[in-house]
Scaffold this active site. Structure first.
Site, PDB file in Angstrom:
ATOM      1  N   GLN A  91      39.982  39.491  36.719  1.00 24.79           N
ATOM      2  CA  GLN A  91      39.235  40.005  37.879  1.00 24.79           C
ATOM      3  C   GLN A  91      37.794  40.282  37.470  1.00 24.79           C
ATOM      4  OE1 GLN A  91      41.793  43.131  40.133  1.00 24.79           O
ATOM      5  NE2 GLN A  91      42.515  43.097  38.044  1.00 24.79           N
ATOM      6  N   ASN A  92      37.535  40.189  36.175  1.00 24.29           N
ATOM      7  CA  ASN A  92      36.208  40.553  35.685  1.00 24.29           C
ATOM      8  C   ASN A  92      35.199  39.456  35.961  1.00 24.29           C
ATOM      9  OD1 ASN A  92      37.375  42.856  34.810  1.00 24.29           O
ATOM     10  ND2 ASN A  92      37.454  42.272  32.651  1.00 24.29           N
ATOM     11  N   HIS A 109      37.583  36.543  40.770  1.00 24.29           N
ATOM     12  CA  HIS A 109      36.565  37.257  41.563  1.00 24.29           C
ATOM     13  C   HIS A 109      35.151  36.749  41.291  1.00 24.29           C
ATOM     14  CE1 HIS A 109      39.386  40.984  42.211  1.00 24.29           C
ATOM     15  NE2 HIS A 109      39.695  39.955  42.967  1.00 24.29           N
ATOM     16  N   CYS A 136      18.946  26.015  46.811  1.00 25.28           N
ATOM     17  CA  CYS A 136      20.055  25.239  46.243  1.00 25.28           C
ATOM     18  C   CYS A 136      19.545  23.840  45.905  1.00 25.28           C
ATOM     19  CB  CYS A 136      21.174  25.165  47.289  1.00 25.28           C
ATOM     20  SG  CYS A 136      22.498  24.028  46.868  1.00 25.28           S
ATOM     21  N   GLY A 175      44.475  46.631  31.734  1.00 17.56           N
ATOM     22  CA  GLY A 175      43.248  47.319  32.124  1.00 17.56           C
ATOM     23  C   GLY A 175      42.849  47.160  33.569  1.00 17.56           C
ATOM     24  N   THR A 176      43.831  47.231  34.449  1.00 21.62           N
ATOM     25  CA  THR A 176      43.491  47.159  35.878  1.00 21.62           C
ATOM     26  C   THR A 176      44.172  48.294  36.630  1.00 21.62           C
ATOM     27  OG1 THR A 176      43.526  45.765  37.861  1.00 21.62           O
ATOM     28  CG2 THR A 176      45.202  45.320  36.216  1.00 21.62           C
TER      29      THR A 176
HETATM   30  P1  NAD Z   1      39.180  49.437  37.847  1.00 19.59           P
HETATM   31  O1  NAD Z   1      37.880  49.989  37.359  1.00 19.59           O
HETATM   32  O2  NAD Z   1      39.621  49.737  39.214  1.00 19.59           O
HETATM   33  O3  NAD Z   1      40.327  49.943  36.859  1.00 19.59           O
HETATM   34  C1  NAD Z   1      40.173  49.871  35.469  1.00 19.59           C
HETATM   35  C2  NAD Z   1      41.471  50.320  34.815  1.00 19.59           C
HETATM   36  O4  NAD Z   1      41.308  50.159  33.423  1.00 19.59           O
HETATM   37  C3  NAD Z   1      41.830  51.789  35.077  1.00 19.59           C
HETATM   38  O5  NAD Z   1      43.200  51.879  35.440  1.00 19.59           O
HETATM   39  C4  NAD Z   1      41.564  52.454  33.733  1.00 19.59           C
HETATM   40  O6  NAD Z   1      42.472  53.510  33.463  1.00 19.59           O
HETATM   41  C5  NAD Z   1      41.784  51.313  32.772  1.00 19.59           C
HETATM   42  N1  NAD Z   1      41.035  51.436  31.516  1.00 19.59           N
HETATM   43  C6  NAD Z   1      39.826  52.013  31.304  1.00 19.59           C
HETATM   44  N2  NAD Z   1      39.481  51.909  30.010  1.00 19.59           N
HETATM   45  C7  NAD Z   1      40.489  51.246  29.393  1.00 19.59           C
HETATM   46  C8  NAD Z   1      40.722  50.854  28.047  1.00 19.59           C
HETATM   47  N3  NAD Z   1      39.837  51.095  27.063  1.00 19.59           N
HETATM   48  N4  NAD Z   1      41.876  50.190  27.750  1.00 19.59           N
HETATM   49  C9  NAD Z   1      42.789  49.928  28.734  1.00 19.59           C
HETATM   50  N5  NAD Z   1      42.615  50.291  30.003  1.00 19.59           N
HETATM   51  C10 NAD Z   1      41.482  50.942  30.342  1.00 19.59           C
HETATM   52  O7  NAD Z   1      39.119  47.893  37.537  1.00 19.59           O
HETATM   53  P2  NAD Z   1      39.857  46.693  38.223  1.00 19.59           P
HETATM   54  O8  NAD Z   1      41.272  47.045  38.518  1.00 19.59           O
HETATM   55  O9  NAD Z   1      39.580  45.494  37.389  1.00 19.59           O
HETATM   56  O10 NAD Z   1      39.033  46.619  39.595  1.00 19.59           O
HETATM   57  C11 NAD Z   1      38.797  45.475  40.109  1.00 19.59           C
HETATM   58  C12 NAD Z   1      37.327  45.105  40.380  1.00 19.59           C
HETATM   59  O11 NAD Z   1      36.302  45.612  39.532  1.00 19.59           O
HETATM   60  C13 NAD Z   1      37.257  43.635  40.167  1.00 19.59           C
HETATM   61  O12 NAD Z   1      37.009  43.049  41.393  1.00 19.59           O
HETATM   62  C14 NAD Z   1      36.105  43.349  39.206  1.00 19.59           C
HETATM   63  O13 NAD Z   1      35.401  42.207  39.602  1.00 19.59           O
HETATM   64  C15 NAD Z   1      35.293  44.577  39.287  1.00 19.59           C
HETATM   65  N6  NAD Z   1      34.587  44.936  38.043  1.00 19.59           N
HETATM   66  C16 NAD Z   1      34.437  44.048  37.004  1.00 19.59           C
HETATM   67  C17 NAD Z   1      33.824  44.465  35.814  1.00 19.59           C
HETATM   68  C18 NAD Z   1      33.658  43.463  34.697  1.00 19.59           C
HETATM   69  O14 NAD Z   1      33.494  42.282  34.936  1.00 19.59           O
HETATM   70  N7  NAD Z   1      33.730  43.906  33.437  1.00 19.59           N
HETATM   71  C19 NAD Z   1      33.383  45.764  35.685  1.00 19.59           C
HETATM   72  C20 NAD Z   1      33.546  46.652  36.765  1.00 19.59           C
HETATM   73  C21 NAD Z   1      34.144  46.218  37.939  1.00 19.59           C
END
Ligand code: NAD
Length: 234
Positions: A91-92, A109, A136, A175-176
């Site tokens: 999802q990242n 995503h 574009c 980690g979601t």
């Molecule tokens: P979220 O922020 O809703 O949830 C993150 C989860 O990860 C939480 O449950 C938290 O407890 C857990 N977490 C935090 N630190 C951790 C660690 N060190 N080890 C393991 N788990 C850990 O994120 P989500 O569920 O991915 O939300 C989805 C949306 O957020 C997506 O659509 C995404 O595109 C977007 N997003 C992406 C990024 C990225 O690309 N890195 C960053 C922020 C948001």
């Protein structure tokens, strides 16, 4: 573990947290200080495109300051060494899985380093800032936008993902928070199709009750240990 051949892994913002990228639901439910509605919806893009473009410009620029962590590297190792089917769905929107070397990867995503033409659907690799009104190359429209799936838009490659989930022997979520659909529903689909299900997360999530097993801890520790065990049992 011996009967496992097909694995689907779902990753979320938590896998990149130890690399220094803020998760979605940071303090106060904000993403890098913004309400999600203000930077992650088609309405926000229509009403204040400059704010939305700048938000993703900053996220894109920040990629140069972070590195993949032990969890990304462990999944890249799984990708290299696992002889069965494997699909890593993230999802990242960061590029840390690719930079660790993962190939069997889908960005459901979208991706920060991609620009999407809202007029013709053409995509372009994009590493600099993306000014509003950028043209574009394919159709000439001044309609390039960040290639991010906003709330209310259909995630990418859902057919491919659902096929993989239906064939999976093991579904692992890392980690979601289990708050964003349709990804939050993958565990039910995998379970209904007979897969074993495992969650690796810092804390219990909205979806924890749907998994056969939840392991709590940091992704940088849990994921390498899980990959070692899966490869050792193969
Ligand atoms: P979220 O922020 O809703 O949830 C993150 C989860 O990860 C939480 O449950 C938290 O407890 C857990 N977490 C935090 N630190 C951790 C660690 N060190 N080890 C393991 N788990 C850990 O994120 P989500 O569920 O991915 O939300 C989805 C949306 O957020 C997506 O659509 C995404 O595109 C977007 N997003 C992406 C990024 C990225 O690309 N890195 C960053 C922020 C948001």
């Amino acid at each position: 573990m011996n009967s496992v051949r097909n694995i689907v892994v779902l990753t979320g913002a938590g896998i990149s947290a130890e690399s220094g990228i803020a998760t979605f639901r940071g303090p106060g439910g904000l993403w890098e200080g913004h309400r999600v509605e203000d930077v992650c919806t088609p309405e926000a893009l229509a009403h204040d495109p400059a704010l939305v473009h700048r938000f993703y410009d900053l996220r894109r620029a920040a990629l140069a300051t972070v590195e993949p962590n032990a969890a990304h590297h462990a999944l890249a190792r799984l990708d290299r060494e696992w002889r069965g089917e494997l699909l890593i769905v993230t999802q990242n929107v960061d590029d840390l899985h690719e930079r660790a070397g993962t190939r069997r990867l889908l960005h459901m995503h979208g991706a920060l380093q991609s620009a999407l033409c809202a007029a013709c659907g053409e995509r372009r690799h994009w590493i600099d800032a993306l000014p509003v009104g950028s043209r574009c190359d394919a159709c000439g429209a001044a309609a390039l936008r960040p290639d991010i799936v906003f709330f209310g838009e259909m995630p990418y490659r859902m057919e491919r993902i659902e096929t993989a989930l239906a064939q999976a022997d093991l579904f692992v979520s890392i980690g979601t928070s289990g708050a964003v659909y349709p990804a939050a529903g993958f565990v039910q689909l995998a379970d209904a199709c007979g897969a074993d299900t495992l969650e690796l997360n810092l804390e219990r999530s909205t979806g924890s009750d749907s998994f056969a097993e939840t392991r709590l801890g940091r992704a940088g520790e849990l994921v390498p240990a899980w990959v070692e065990a899966v490869l050792g049992a193969a």
